[in-house]
Scaffold this motif. Structure first.
Motif, PDB file in Angstrom:
ATOM      1  N   LEU A 179     -30.743   6.138   7.338  1.00 36.61           N
ATOM      2  CA  LEU A 179     -30.706   6.681   8.655  1.00 36.61           C
ATOM      3  C   LEU A 179     -29.295   6.885   9.353  1.00 36.61           C
ATOM      4  O   LEU A 179     -29.036   8.014  10.049  1.00 36.61           O
ATOM      5  N   ALA A 180     -28.342   5.907   8.959  1.00 39.59           N
ATOM      6  CA  ALA A 180     -27.010   5.927   9.315  1.00 39.59           C
ATOM      7  C   ALA A 180     -26.335   7.214   8.842  1.00 39.59           C
ATOM      8  O   ALA A 180     -25.631   8.015   9.502  1.00 39.59           O
ATOM      9  N   ASP A 181     -26.956   7.467   7.402  1.00 33.71           N
ATOM     10  CA  ASP A 181     -26.280   8.637   6.676  1.00 33.71           C
ATOM     11  C   ASP A 181     -26.723   9.608   7.296  1.00 33.71           C
ATOM     12  O   ASP A 181     -26.040  10.835   7.485  1.00 33.71           O
ATOM     13  N   MET A 182     -28.036  10.165   7.913  1.00 31.71           N
ATOM     14  CA  MET A 182     -28.587  11.040   8.537  1.00 31.71           C
ATOM     15  C   MET A 182     -27.992  11.479   9.927  1.00 31.71           C
ATOM     16  O   MET A 182     -27.997  12.333  10.428  1.00 31.71           O
ATOM     17  N   GLY A 183     -27.457  10.316  10.358  1.00 33.71           N
ATOM     18  CA  GLY A 183     -26.915  10.350  11.923  1.00 33.71           C
ATOM     19  C   GLY A 183     -28.162  10.374  12.952  1.00 33.71           C
ATOM     20  O   GLY A 183     -27.915  10.854  13.964  1.00 33.71           O
ATOM     21  N   LYS A 184     -29.314   9.671  12.676  1.00 33.33           N
ATOM     22  CA  LYS A 184     -30.391   9.879  13.427  1.00 33.33           C
ATOM     23  C   LYS A 184     -31.222   8.461  13.377  1.00 33.33           C
ATOM     24  O   LYS A 184     -31.105   7.872  12.165  1.00 33.33           O
ATOM     25  N   PRO A 185     -31.890   8.281  14.430  1.00 30.37           N
ATOM     26  CA  PRO A 185     -32.128   8.719  15.718  1.00 30.37           C
ATOM     27  C   PRO A 185     -30.627   8.509  16.665  1.00 30.37           C
ATOM     28  O   PRO A 185     -29.926   7.658  16.337  1.00 30.37           O
ATOM     29  N   LYS A 186     -30.752   9.396  17.655  1.00 33.14           N
ATOM     30  CA  LYS A 186     -29.940   9.514  18.619  1.00 33.14           C
ATOM     31  C   LYS A 186     -30.293   8.874  19.873  1.00 33.14           C
ATOM     32  O   LYS A 186     -31.477   9.205  20.531  1.00 33.14           O
ATOM     33  N   ALA A 187     -29.728   7.850  20.468  1.00 28.21           N
ATOM     34  CA  ALA A 187     -30.124   7.129  21.935  1.00 28.21           C
ATOM     35  C   ALA A 187     -28.721   6.515  22.244  1.00 28.21           C
ATOM     36  O   ALA A 187     -27.715   6.649  21.661  1.00 28.21           O
ATOM     37  N   LYS A 224     -37.648  10.062  31.863  1.00 30.38           N
ATOM     38  CA  LYS A 224     -36.152  11.046  32.084  1.00 30.38           C
ATOM     39  C   LYS A 224     -35.511  10.701  30.875  1.00 30.38           C
ATOM     40  O   LYS A 224     -34.628  11.655  30.854  1.00 30.38           O
ATOM     41  N   GLN A 225     -35.643   9.834  29.971  1.00 28.97           N
ATOM     42  CA  GLN A 225     -34.807   9.698  28.832  1.00 28.97           C
ATOM     43  C   GLN A 225     -35.740   9.487  27.670  1.00 28.97           C
ATOM     44  O   GLN A 225     -36.897   8.516  28.052  1.00 28.97           O
ATOM     45  N   GLY A 236     -40.865  12.000  24.772  1.00 29.06           N
ATOM     46  CA  GLY A 236     -39.763  12.460  25.856  1.00 29.06           C
ATOM     47  C   GLY A 236     -38.472  12.927  25.240  1.00 29.06           C
ATOM     48  O   GLY A 236     -38.510  13.050  23.889  1.00 29.06           O
ATOM     49  N   SER A 237     -37.426  13.392  26.112  1.00 28.42           N
ATOM     50  CA  SER A 237     -36.293  14.019  25.365  1.00 28.42           C
ATOM     51  C   SER A 237     -35.138  13.797  26.382  1.00 28.42           C
ATOM     52  O   SER A 237     -35.446  13.077  27.518  1.00 28.42           O
ATOM     53  N   GLY A 238     -34.078  13.670  25.667  1.00 27.93           N
ATOM     54  CA  GLY A 238     -32.752  13.733  26.310  1.00 27.93           C
ATOM     55  C   GLY A 238     -31.756  13.069  25.675  1.00 27.93           C
ATOM     56  O   GLY A 238     -31.802  13.099  24.508  1.00 27.93           O
ATOM     57  N   ASP A 239     -30.386  13.047  26.329  1.00 27.44           N
ATOM     58  CA  ASP A 239     -29.275  12.524  25.195  1.00 27.44           C
ATOM     59  C   ASP A 239     -28.862  11.133  25.510  1.00 27.44           C
ATOM     60  O   ASP A 239     -27.998  10.529  25.019  1.00 27.44           O
ATOM     61  N   GLY A 240     -30.041  10.551  26.189  1.00 26.25           N
ATOM     62  CA  GLY A 240     -29.841   8.914  26.170  1.00 26.25           C
ATOM     63  C   GLY A 240     -30.974   8.122  25.754  1.00 26.25           C
ATOM     64  O   GLY A 240     -31.463   8.433  24.429  1.00 26.25           O
ATOM     65  N   GLY A 241     -31.622   7.349  26.332  1.00 26.40           N
ATOM     66  CA  GLY A 241     -32.723   6.653  25.994  1.00 26.40           C
ATOM     67  C   GLY A 241     -32.638   5.355  25.287  1.00 26.40           C
ATOM     68  O   GLY A 241     -31.542   4.790  24.998  1.00 26.40           O
ATOM     69  N   LEU A 242     -33.949   4.876  24.736  1.00 30.39           N
ATOM     70  CA  LEU A 242     -34.008   3.666  24.305  1.00 30.39           C
ATOM     71  C   LEU A 242     -34.603   3.498  22.878  1.00 30.39           C
ATOM     72  O   LEU A 242     -35.598   4.612  22.668  1.00 30.39           O
ATOM     73  N   ILE A 263     -38.004  -0.399  28.805  1.00 26.27           N
ATOM     74  CA  ILE A 263     -38.304   1.008  28.892  1.00 26.27           C
ATOM     75  C   ILE A 263     -38.101   1.592  30.284  1.00 26.27           C
ATOM     76  O   ILE A 263     -37.610   2.620  30.724  1.00 26.27           O
ATOM     77  N   ARG A 264     -38.409   0.608  31.544  1.00 27.15           N
ATOM     78  CA  ARG A 264     -38.477   1.152  32.625  1.00 27.15           C
ATOM     79  C   ARG A 264     -36.926   1.324  33.238  1.00 27.15           C
ATOM     80  O   ARG A 264     -36.604   2.401  33.963  1.00 27.15           O
ATOM     81  N   LYS A 265     -36.185   0.569  32.599  1.00 29.29           N
ATOM     82  CA  LYS A 265     -34.719   0.613  33.102  1.00 29.29           C
ATOM     83  C   LYS A 265     -33.951   1.807  32.152  1.00 29.29           C
ATOM     84  O   LYS A 265     -33.144   2.460  33.073  1.00 29.29           O
ATOM     85  N   PHE A 266     -34.319   2.139  31.139  1.00 32.55           N
ATOM     86  CA  PHE A 266     -33.407   2.980  30.172  1.00 32.55           C
ATOM     87  C   PHE A 266     -34.194   4.234  29.972  1.00 32.55           C
ATOM     88  O   PHE A 266     -33.685   5.328  29.556  1.00 32.55           O
ATOM     89  N   CYS A 267     -35.633   4.376  30.216  1.00 30.12           N
ATOM     90  CA  CYS A 267     -36.128   5.692  30.103  1.00 30.12           C
ATOM     91  C   CYS A 267     -36.574   6.422  31.278  1.00 30.12           C
ATOM     92  O   CYS A 267     -36.935   7.677  31.504  1.00 30.12           O
ATOM     93  N   PHE A 268     -36.474   5.843  32.429  1.00 32.20           N
ATOM     94  CA  PHE A 268     -36.889   6.125  33.667  1.00 32.20           C
ATOM     95  C   PHE A 268     -35.870   6.507  34.607  1.00 32.20           C
ATOM     96  O   PHE A 268     -36.080   6.830  35.928  1.00 32.20           O
ATOM     97  N   LYS A 269     -34.689   6.073  34.150  1.00 30.80           N
ATOM     98  CA  LYS A 269     -33.482   6.431  35.003  1.00 30.80           C
ATOM     99  C   LYS A 269     -32.522   7.401  34.337  1.00 30.80           C
ATOM    100  O   LYS A 269     -32.237   7.237  33.266  1.00 30.80           O
ATOM    101  N   SER A 270     -31.944   8.372  35.093  1.00 28.58           N
ATOM    102  CA  SER A 270     -30.997   9.386  34.472  1.00 28.58           C
ATOM    103  C   SER A 270     -29.769   8.766  34.069  1.00 28.58           C
ATOM    104  O   SER A 270     -29.339   7.714  34.854  1.00 28.58           O
TER     105      SER A 270
END
Length: 405
Positions: free
Chosen positions: A174-182, A153-154, A89-95, A398-405
């Motif tokens: 990873l911290a130096d690379m600045g990713k992943p973002k969630a 959704k996320q 999936g994709s988006g600016d939030g997520g888990l 997952i249900r809480k943080f990836c299926f709600k906008s």
């Protein structure tokens, strides 16, 4: 009734009307964990023990890729070491669901079974890394299956890192690379499914005193490194007292910072003035304290000792250290994890990769199956009765943080 059984019943009653099957396939879980355990991935500061983790990362990448995840293997500077980021999936939030792929060294002669062969006995699965923490990845694989045909959704991001048990170089990279973002991150370290929102930081330091050897019959013929080191240790113990008076957090079993003088080596004979001495020690810092500030304070206390004793005193770090971790009790992720598990969030004494994920801007909690009491010792195991509740908790996250906008 055990805490695990009570948690299972609570989750069963709460989730029984959902439209997906959440019963773990224990056979599949065991097959997957057996494959992970069979791949040695010891991480250690002692070169003779240290091993690559790439085989584990590649196996995990193949599993998640087969399920439709976009997988990225990120090589580290050390040969054979890598991280994995698998994204659905994709988006600016997520888990983010995170774990480390390495283990500590092992005492083969003290294991009752082969540490690299998963063995089931008395409701437990024995194997090196079974609980700390290769056993979390098959939990994730079991949890995500009902969602693979549903549009997220996320994003859901799976993270597997290198060298958590030694330098934490994987998480640092990873911290130096600045990713992943969630927006949220759960690290599946063994907490017996109790959410952890705080842990102490850790520093491991060395002090080397270089004096001048000489005949012990005349102190003027040398400069004793041991004499200077006694002053150093006195100063460190004074610093410890000062810190424990200044800092206290009732959320920890040991409420104050600690400083442990771990080992000392110096001199080569009773009839020689000691020319060189080295001390290793560790510090466990409370949230609100800073590793670099404390290093500066120690250096400031050592300089006068070097000047008055006429010795060279070199202060260095045995590894880069881990900052204290503190996720606010009011954060959304903490509240959700408390609701899901039925446990108030707690603190632990051991350090994790949580501060590095926080640096990436994510609310972070440590929460996973198994007990830290079984980690880092012979006959490490994960209890089977922890697995289904763990799968249910991960599914609800997952249900809480990836299926709600």
């Amino acid at each position: 009734m055990s805490a695990t059984k009570a948690l299972y019943q609570r989750l069963h009653l709460w989730l029984r009307h959902t439209d997906y099957n959440m019963t773990i396939d224990l056979k599949t879980y065991q097959i997957q964990l057996a494959q992970l355990v069979a791949l040695p991935s010891v991480s250690c500061g002692v070169a003779s023990w240290d091993m690559p983790n790439l085989a584990v990362i590649e196996l995990l990448a193949s599993w998640f890729s087969d399920l439709g995840f976009n997988t990225q293997i990120i090589p580290l500077a050390q040969t054979g070491k890598a991280n994995l980021i698998a994204t659905l999936g994709s988006g600016d939030g997520g888990l983010v669901l995170a774990g480390h792929s390495d283990t500590v060294p092992y005492d083969a002669d003290r294991w009752q079974t082969d540490p690299f062969k998963l063995t089931e006995k008395d409701g437990k699965l024995f194997g090196l890394g079974a609980t700390d923490m290769k056993g979390f990845f098959p939990v994730i694989l079991a949890a995500i299956k009902p969602f693979l045909d549903k549009p997220l959704k996320q994003p859901l991001i799976i993270l597997a890192t290198a060298d958590e048990e030694s330098s934490m170089s994987g998480a640092r990279a990873l911290a130096d690379m600045g990713k992943p973002k969630a927006r949220y991150a759960v690290i599946g370290e063994p907490t017996e499914l109790v959410p952890i929102r705080m842990h102490k930081g850790i520093m491991m330091e060395a002090i080397r005193v270089r004096g001048q050897a000489g005949h012990s019959s005349n102190p003027a013929l040398g400069k004793s490194a041991l004499d200077a080191m006694t002053q150093v240790m006195t100063e460190l113990m004074s610093l410890r007292s000062d810190l424990q008076l200044k800092y206290r957090n009732p959320g920890f079993a040991v409420q104050t910072p600690t400083l442990n003088l771990g080992c000392i080596h110096g001199g080569d004979g009773a009839n020689r003035i000691c020319g060189e001495c080295e001390l290793h020690f560790d510090l466990r810092l409370l949230p609100g304290m800073d590793n670099e500030e404390l290093r500066t304070a120690i250096q400031n206390r050592l300089t006068p000792i070097a000047e008055t004793s006429g010795t060279d005193i070199v202060f260095s770090s045995l590894f880069e250290g881990v900052e204290p971790f503190d996720e606010p009790a009011t954060s959304e992720l903490v509240k959700v994890c408390e609701q899901l598990t039925g446990h108030v969030s707690e603190s632990v004494a051991f350090a994790t990769e949580a501060p590095f994920l926080q640096q990436l801007g994510m609310q972070t909690v440590v929460l996973g199956p198994g007990s830290i009491n079984q980690a880092h010792q012979p006959d490490e195991f994960i209890s089977i009765d922890q697995l289904e509740p763990a799968v249910k908790i991960v599914q609800e996250l997952i249900r809480k943080f990836c299926f709600k906008s």
